[in-house]
Motif scaffolding. Structure first.
Motif, short mmCIF file in Angstrom:
data_model
loop_
_atom_site.label_atom_id
_atom_site.label_comp_id
_atom_site.label_asym_id
_atom_site.label_seq_id
_atom_site.Cartn_x
_atom_site.Cartn_y
_atom_site.Cartn_z
N HIS A 1 28.05 36.08 69.52
CA HIS A 1 29.50 35.94 69.48
C HIS A 1 30.14 36.53 68.22
O HIS A 1 31.36 36.73 68.18
N TRP B 1 41.89 37.07 76.74
CA TRP B 1 41.03 35.92 77.01
C TRP B 1 41.83 34.69 77.41
O TRP B 1 41.35 33.85 78.18
N CYS C 1 24.91 40.37 72.55
CA CYS C 1 25.95 39.45 73.03
C CYS C 1 26.14 38.27 72.09
O CYS C 1 26.69 37.24 72.50
N TYR D 1 31.76 35.55 85.37
CA TYR D 1 31.09 35.51 84.07
C TYR D 1 31.71 36.56 83.17
O TYR D 1 31.74 37.75 83.51
N SER D 2 32.23 36.15 82.01
CA SER D 2 32.84 37.07 81.06
C SER D 2 32.22 36.89 79.69
O SER D 2 31.95 35.76 79.26
N ILE D 3 32.02 38.02 78.99
CA ILE D 3 31.44 37.93 77.66
C ILE D 3 31.72 39.23 76.89
O ILE D 3 31.86 40.31 77.49
N ASN D 4 31.83 39.12 75.57
CA ASN D 4 31.87 40.29 74.70
C ASN D 4 30.45 40.81 74.50
O ASN D 4 29.51 40.03 74.31
N THR E 1 27.06 26.38 74.04
CA THR E 1 28.38 27.00 74.12
C THR E 1 29.48 25.96 74.13
O THR E 1 30.53 26.11 73.48
N GLY F 1 30.75 30.92 80.70
CA GLY F 1 30.55 31.66 79.47
C GLY F 1 29.21 31.32 78.86
O GLY F 1 28.50 30.43 79.32
N GLY F 2 28.88 32.03 77.79
CA GLY F 2 27.62 31.78 77.12
C GLY F 2 26.57 32.81 77.48
O GLY F 2 26.86 33.90 77.97
N VAL F 3 25.30 32.43 77.27
CA VAL F 3 24.19 33.36 77.46
C VAL F 3 23.11 32.78 78.37
O VAL F 3 22.76 33.38 79.39
N LEU G 1 22.24 41.14 76.37
CA LEU G 1 22.88 40.64 77.57
C LEU G 1 21.89 40.44 78.71
O LEU G 1 21.18 41.36 79.09
#
Length: 209
Positions: free
Chosen positions: A38, A52, A36, A26-29, A68, A143-145, A175
């Motif tokens: 975008h 990325w 979180c 799981y990756s996210i900014n 997403t 990805g996503g939340v 997050l």
């Protein structure tokens, strides 16, 4: 709640008995204060997009929830002409090509279908993702939340990667808000960007009481 916990325990028991399997990452900014959204962090630049792109390329398939998936499709699907739009900088093209060509699974109970090299996932998402993890390959990426929160609760995420942005958002979704149990993480990699962002990669150590 009790039903959800039982479901999570059942999936985790399947994980333990599955032996070697490809990991789910799981990756996210995320901003320094945990937002979180975008658009909350720094705008993308050549260095971050290269990073990325590599993440997309090392995944056998991508997992998205409906929101997403539709957001990514609207931004990064190759036009029917085959030519990327003029607004796209040259350093964005490798990322666009990587995500456009990637195999995708979309978790949704409302979509009637999915294309863009995608398959719908319906029913028991925990069991479906566990089956995907047992297939041969190098790894899956989510990805996503909302979907990652559900998968984290089920103990299905093996690696967490947070690209921490030097920004205080002061608002927005945070997050993994609502995570039922604490998850212990082990830092396995760290990378600093010229922008001041820091990528932190963790291995999951499981639920910690």
């Amino acid at each position: 709640m009790a039903r959800s916990r039982a479901s999570g325990s059942k999936v985790q028991s399947l994980v333990k008995g599955a032996g070697m399997q490809r990991p789910l990452r799981y990756s996210i900014n995320v901003t320094l204060d945990g937002c979180c959204h975008h658009e909350a962090g720094l705008p993308p630049d050549e260095e971050s997009m290269s990073y990325w792109t590599a993440e997309m390329q090392r995944a056998d398939a991508l997992l998205f929830g409906r929101v997403t998936y539709q957001m990514m499709e609207s931004a990064w699907r190759r036009p029917a002409t085959g030519v990327w739009p003029d607004w796209m900088d040259g350093w964005e093209v490798p990322f666009a090509e990587a995500i456009d060509g990637a195999k995708k699974y979309v978790v949704s109970s409302t979509l009637s279908g999915a294309d863009w090299n995608a398959e719908l996932v319906r029913g028991d998402v925990g069991r479906a993702v566990q089956q995907l993890k047992q297939e041969p390959g190098e790894g899956l990426w989510v990805g996503g939340v909302t979907l990652p929160l559900a998968l984290a609760d089920l103990g299905l995420i093996d690696e967490y990667e947070f690209v921490v942005q030097p920004v205080l958002a002061g608002r927005g979704p945070t997050l993994l808000a609502g995570l039922r149990e604490r998850i212990q993480l082990e830092l396995v990699d760290r990378r600093e960007f010229r922008s001041g962002a820091v990528a932190l990669r963790y291995r999951s150590g499981g639920v910690s009481s």
